[in-house]
Scaffold this motif. Structure first.
Motif, short mmCIF file in Angstrom:
data_model
loop_
_atom_site.label_atom_id
_atom_site.label_comp_id
_atom_site.label_asym_id
_atom_site.label_seq_id
_atom_site.Cartn_x
_atom_site.Cartn_y
_atom_site.Cartn_z
N GLY A 1 26.84 37.26 26.97
CA GLY A 1 26.12 38.52 27.04
C GLY A 1 26.46 39.45 25.89
O GLY A 1 25.59 40.11 25.32
N ARG B 1 24.79 38.13 22.73
CA ARG B 1 23.34 38.35 22.72
C ARG B 1 22.97 39.76 22.33
O ARG B 1 21.96 40.00 21.67
CB ARG B 1 22.77 38.06 24.11
N GLY C 1 19.10 40.58 24.10
CA GLY C 1 19.19 39.24 24.66
C GLY C 1 19.22 38.14 23.63
O GLY C 1 19.38 36.97 23.97
N GLY D 1 19.19 33.26 22.25
CA GLY D 1 19.97 33.83 23.34
C GLY D 1 20.75 32.81 24.13
O GLY D 1 21.23 33.09 25.22
#
Length: 257
Positions: free
Chosen positions: A90, A93, A97, A105
């Motif tokens: 996360g 990204r 994303g 991603g």
């Protein structure tokens, strides 16, 4: 340190070759392929790209990066093996994303020494497997390459055939049906079994097909795929033997032992 205006007389690759020659021979004498460049100045401007490392980023398990990792090692290609925890994706990204470092991603991501970023595990495995003298993706033998690709595609089909329903009960029911006697999983496993020469797909030599199959089975064995038990391969002796061989083979055991 010499006249920097002369640097344009030699393209970057030629300057890099010059540096390799000088470093390997520990010579300070002139290299005719680099005109009359002064060594220290050329070193500062040309050696930096040579020390940039290839970087492979994936999670802390074999998964979709195992074949690329092993193939790079097999070819003697040095690389940074960056293994992250799942929550870290996360952060990589970012708010959108995806970004230039994680274009889709998802992982794995391979960053080459020239700074280019590449994705898709199958493409990375084939690229890495084609490297080196003893290829794990046998591009010099089209029939063997075809067999490897058949198995790679069928392993992918086996994974995609599982239910990923967001409803937990529906997913459980569908997955149990998938691996039950007569379930579609056995069509894929039976085909893979028929393509294994023993102990590996191509015989004694490991290929990326073996590694990708082993990585998929490893996820099942560790309970990563809910409601799919590793006993699903019990009726396939060649698949079982292949999976066991990956755990003892010198090239692959670091990922599977």
């Amino acid at each position: 340190y010499g006249d920097h205006r002369d640097l344009h007389l030699c393209d970057r690759r030629q300057r890099q070759m010059c540096i390799r020659d000088r470093v390997s021979t520990q010579s300070t004498g002139p290299n005719p392929s680099c005109n009359n460049f002064d060594y220290p100045f050329t070193f500062l401007f040309s050696y930096i790209p040579l020390i940039m490392s290839i970087k492979l980023t994936y999670f802390k398990l074999p998964g979709r990066a195992a074949a690329t990792r092993i193939a790079l090692k097999n070819a003697g290609i040095e690389f940074e093996d960056k293994r992250i925890e799942f929550p870290e994706l996360g952060e990589l990204r970012g708010p959108d994303g995806f970004n230039d470092e994680v274009p889709l991603g998802s992982l794995p991501v391979l960053k080459l020494a020239d700074g280019s970023v590449h994705v898709q595990s199958g493409a990375l495995a084939r690229w890495a497997g084609a490297q080196g003298e003893k290829q794990l993706y046998p591009t010099k033998d089209l029939t063997k390459m075809l067999t490897v690709d058949e198995v790679l595609g069928t392993v992918d089909d086996f994974g995609k055939g599982m239910s990923y329903d967001s409803d937990a009960d529906k997913k459980k029911a569908a997955r149990l049906e998938y691996v039950a006697e007569g379930g579609k999983a056995h069509r894929y496993l039976g085909f893979i079994e028929s393509r294994i020469a023993g102990p590996f797909v191509l015989g004694d030599d490991v290929s990326i097909a073996d590694i990708v199959l082993g990585a998929s089975l490893h996820l099942v064995a560790i309970g990563f795929m809910d409601h799919i038990d590793i006993s699903v391969i019990d009726k396939y002796p060649k698949i079982k033997a292949l999976f066991a061989a990956l755990k003892t083979n010198e090239l692959t055991k670091s990922e599977f032992a």
